[in-house]
Scaffold this motif. Structure first.
Motif, PDB file in Angstrom:
ATOM      1  N   UNK A  27       0.818  -1.215   0.000  1.00  0.00           N
ATOM      2  CA  UNK A  27       0.000   0.000   0.000  1.00  0.00           C
ATOM      3  C   UNK A  27       0.852   1.266   0.000  1.00  0.00           C
ATOM      4  N   UNK A  28       1.970   1.243   0.731  1.00  0.00           N
ATOM      5  CA  UNK A  28       2.813   2.458   0.798  1.00  0.00           C
ATOM      6  C   UNK A  28       3.529   2.755  -0.518  1.00  0.00           C
ATOM      7  N   UNK A  29       3.580   1.781  -1.415  1.00  0.00           N
ATOM      8  CA  UNK A  29       4.207   1.989  -2.722  1.00  0.00           C
ATOM      9  C   UNK A  29       3.198   2.233  -3.838  1.00  0.00           C
ATOM     10  N   UNK A  30       1.912   2.358  -3.471  1.00  0.00           N
ATOM     11  CA  UNK A  30       0.869   2.726  -4.435  1.00  0.00           C
ATOM     12  C   UNK A  30       0.671   4.244  -4.402  1.00  0.00           C
ATOM     13  N   UNK A  31      -0.110   4.736  -5.333  1.00  0.00           N
ATOM     14  CA  UNK A  31      -0.396   6.165  -5.461  1.00  0.00           C
ATOM     15  C   UNK A  31      -1.897   6.341  -5.265  1.00  0.00           C
ATOM     16  N   UNK A  32      -2.267   7.063  -4.214  1.00  0.00           N
ATOM     17  CA  UNK A  32      -3.668   7.133  -3.799  1.00  0.00           C
ATOM     18  C   UNK A  32      -4.250   8.521  -4.038  1.00  0.00           C
ATOM     19  N   UNK A  33      -5.583   8.582  -4.080  1.00  0.00           N
ATOM     20  CA  UNK A  33      -6.303   9.852  -4.245  1.00  0.00           C
ATOM     21  C   UNK A  33      -5.987  10.508  -5.595  1.00  0.00           C
ATOM     22  N   UNK A  34      -5.844   9.683  -6.634  1.00  0.00           N
ATOM     23  CA  UNK A  34      -5.516  10.189  -7.972  1.00  0.00           C
ATOM     24  C   UNK A  34      -6.824  10.404  -8.753  1.00  0.00           C
ATOM     25  N   UNK A  35      -7.060  11.612  -9.268  1.00  0.00           N
ATOM     26  CA  UNK A  35      -8.313  11.884 -10.000  1.00  0.00           C
ATOM     27  C   UNK A  35      -8.249  11.359 -11.438  1.00  0.00           C
ATOM     28  N   UNK A  36      -8.431  10.055 -11.611  1.00  0.00           N
ATOM     29  CA  UNK A  36      -8.297   9.400 -12.920  1.00  0.00           C
ATOM     30  C   UNK A  36      -9.467   9.788 -13.816  1.00  0.00           C
ATOM     31  N   UNK A  37      -9.174   9.993 -15.098  1.00  0.00           N
ATOM     32  CA  UNK A  37     -10.215  10.386 -16.055  1.00  0.00           C
ATOM     33  C   UNK A  37     -11.384   9.411 -16.082  1.00  0.00           C
ATOM     34  N   UNK A  38     -12.566   9.948 -16.392  1.00  0.00           N
ATOM     35  CA  UNK A  38     -13.755   9.099 -16.557  1.00  0.00           C
ATOM     36  C   UNK A  38     -14.057   8.849 -18.037  1.00  0.00           C
ATOM     37  N   UNK A  39     -13.148   9.228 -18.911  1.00  0.00           N
ATOM     38  CA  UNK A  39     -13.333   9.053 -20.350  1.00  0.00           C
ATOM     39  C   UNK A  39     -13.543   7.579 -20.694  1.00  0.00           C
ATOM     40  N   UNK A  40     -14.377   7.328 -21.706  1.00  0.00           N
ATOM     41  CA  UNK A  40     -14.634   5.946 -22.143  1.00  0.00           C
ATOM     42  C   UNK A  40     -13.777   5.577 -23.355  1.00  0.00           C
ATOM     43  N   UNK A  41     -12.865   6.454 -23.743  1.00  0.00           N
ATOM     44  CA  UNK A  41     -11.983   6.175 -24.875  1.00  0.00           C
ATOM     45  C   UNK A  41     -11.125   4.949 -24.566  1.00  0.00           C
TER      46      UNK A  41
END
Length: 401
Positions: A27-41
């Motif tokens: 978990x400490x090596x992951x990246x959290x709270x990232x606002x990932x796109x909602x695009x369906x492309x």
């Protein structure tokens, strides 16, 4: 009368990669709270190099992506700065293979932009691109850097054109491409190059796979698209083969292997399952391993590709309950050789705002450097200048050991 004893045990080829396994990061090596796109492309939405992770994100009134130093894991600040300047959603991002501080993006605003990332890295928003490439009449869905020539980038848009750009000059804005390829009559879904960049493969919405001479802009080979509807296509390193993923005429997900010199009949066709999620193919030329990553699911299948039948040797499947919206791949020069890591994915998990690294590891008891699983790999020095390639010269990748 005596009878020879027959063995019905499956015969496996001896392979050092037979027991490769996927290991998700702590978990400490992951990246959290990232606002990932909602695009369906249907794109990766993530680009990785040994210095940075870039992720397409949500942005009011335009398109943006964020750049995170690869060592900066943990929770992202809600006000983390963005790289924004497009007037429409960002659809694809790609790092320059020869410069870890240069990235390209393309957008629904019909433009391609080239961005310089500060060196040393400073966390601040960037709104002014170094170059803006304007030439397409509709949204630009895909970009690819040439694998061996510096400062050559390809873009394809919903105007069915592939444009080749030379950014090897000091002009702030490039208004026109150096070449335009117009041999498709529908939307291009993927582009891939062979190792020296002398050939380009495309998959198209018309179901067909094509092999194209990028300098001449002409089709060399073309599949008929009748038994296999190709979504993504990929050159398999120096094997003179292609792999495509898509669906069969009965709508099963399918992986197909082709001879690059003859697309009339597939070398191998394999139905996988009845799921609807797109399959992204990735190939590691150093290990001859093919990875199939399912969009909207957590699984990653992997195979070893052989030059003779049977061409695809199934190895295993990494399973996870976290579905990936997109995925990035770390260049081989960035893997952790001390843990016998041979490939690393970065999964975008939208439901958790999470980027989860997944390492593919060869199990070895020794902690010393395992030279046999790390052959020479592609380095950061281009083999050609833009001018040399445009004049008709092709040259293989320069390597690092």
């Amino acid at each position: 009368m005596t009878f020879a004893k027959m063995s019905w045990q499956p015969q496996y080829r001896s392979s050092k990669y037979r027991h490769v396994f996927g290991k998700p990061a702590n978990k400490e090596n992951c990246y959290d709270n990232v606002p990932i796109t909602r695009s369906v492309h249907d794109n990766h939405f993530c680009a990785v190099n040994p210095s940075f992770i870039a992720v397409v994100t949500e942005c009011a009134g335009g398109g943006a992506f964020i750049v995170i130093p690869i060592q900066q894991s943990g929770k992202l600040d809600p006000h983390y700065p963005k790289i924004c300047g497009h007037r429409g959603n960002v659809l694809d991002i790609k790092w320059n293979p020869f410069d870890d501080y240069v990235i390209a993006s393309c957008s629904e605003d019909a433009s391609v932009k080239i961005w310089d990332i500060p060196k040393p890295y400073v966390t601040k928003s960037i709104t002014n691109a170094r170059k803006e490439l304007v030439g397409h009449s509709r949204r630009v869905g895909l970009i690819e850097w040439h694998p061996t020539a510096s400062n050559i980038i390809f873009s394809t848009a919903y105007d069915y054109k592939i444009m080749i750009w030379n950014i090897d000059n000091e002009e702030p804005i490039i208004y026109s491409p150096v070449r335009t390829i117009e041999c498709h009559k529908d939307v291009i879904l993927s582009m891939s190059f062979n190792l020296d960049g002398s050939l380009m493969a495309t998959s198209c919405k018309d179901r067909k796979v094509r092999v194209i001479d990028p300098l001449k802009g002409c089709i060399i080979q073309e599949s008929d698209g009748k038994t296999h509807k190709a979504s993504k296509v990929l050159f398999l390193g120096n094997m003179k083969k292609l792999v495509s993923t898509g669906t069969s005429r009965w709508n099963n997900r399918q992986v197909v292997l082709w001879d690059q010199d003859d697309l009339s009949v597939p070398l191998h066709q394999e139905d996988l399952d009845g799921s609807s999620g797109l399959l992204f193919p990735f190939f590691d030329n150093d290990t001859d391993m093919l990875y199939l990553v399912g969009k909207g699911e957590g699984n990653i299948r992997y195979y070893e590709v052989n030059l003779q039948k049977s061409y695809l040797q199934y190895l295993n499947e990494y399973r996870s309950c976290l579905p990936q919206k997109g995925i990035g791949v770390l260049p081989k020069r960035g893997v952790d050789v001390s843990s016998c890591e041979v490939f690393r994915f970065y999964k975008l998990v939208t439901i958790k705002g999470l980027i989860e690294p997944v390492s593919m590891i060869v199990p070895r008891r020794s902690e010393s450097y395992q030279e046999d699983i790390y052959p020479m790999t592609a380095g950061t020095r281009p083999a050609l200048t833009a001018h040399e390639w445009l004049s008709g010269i092709n040259r293989g990748q320069t390597g690092i050991s």
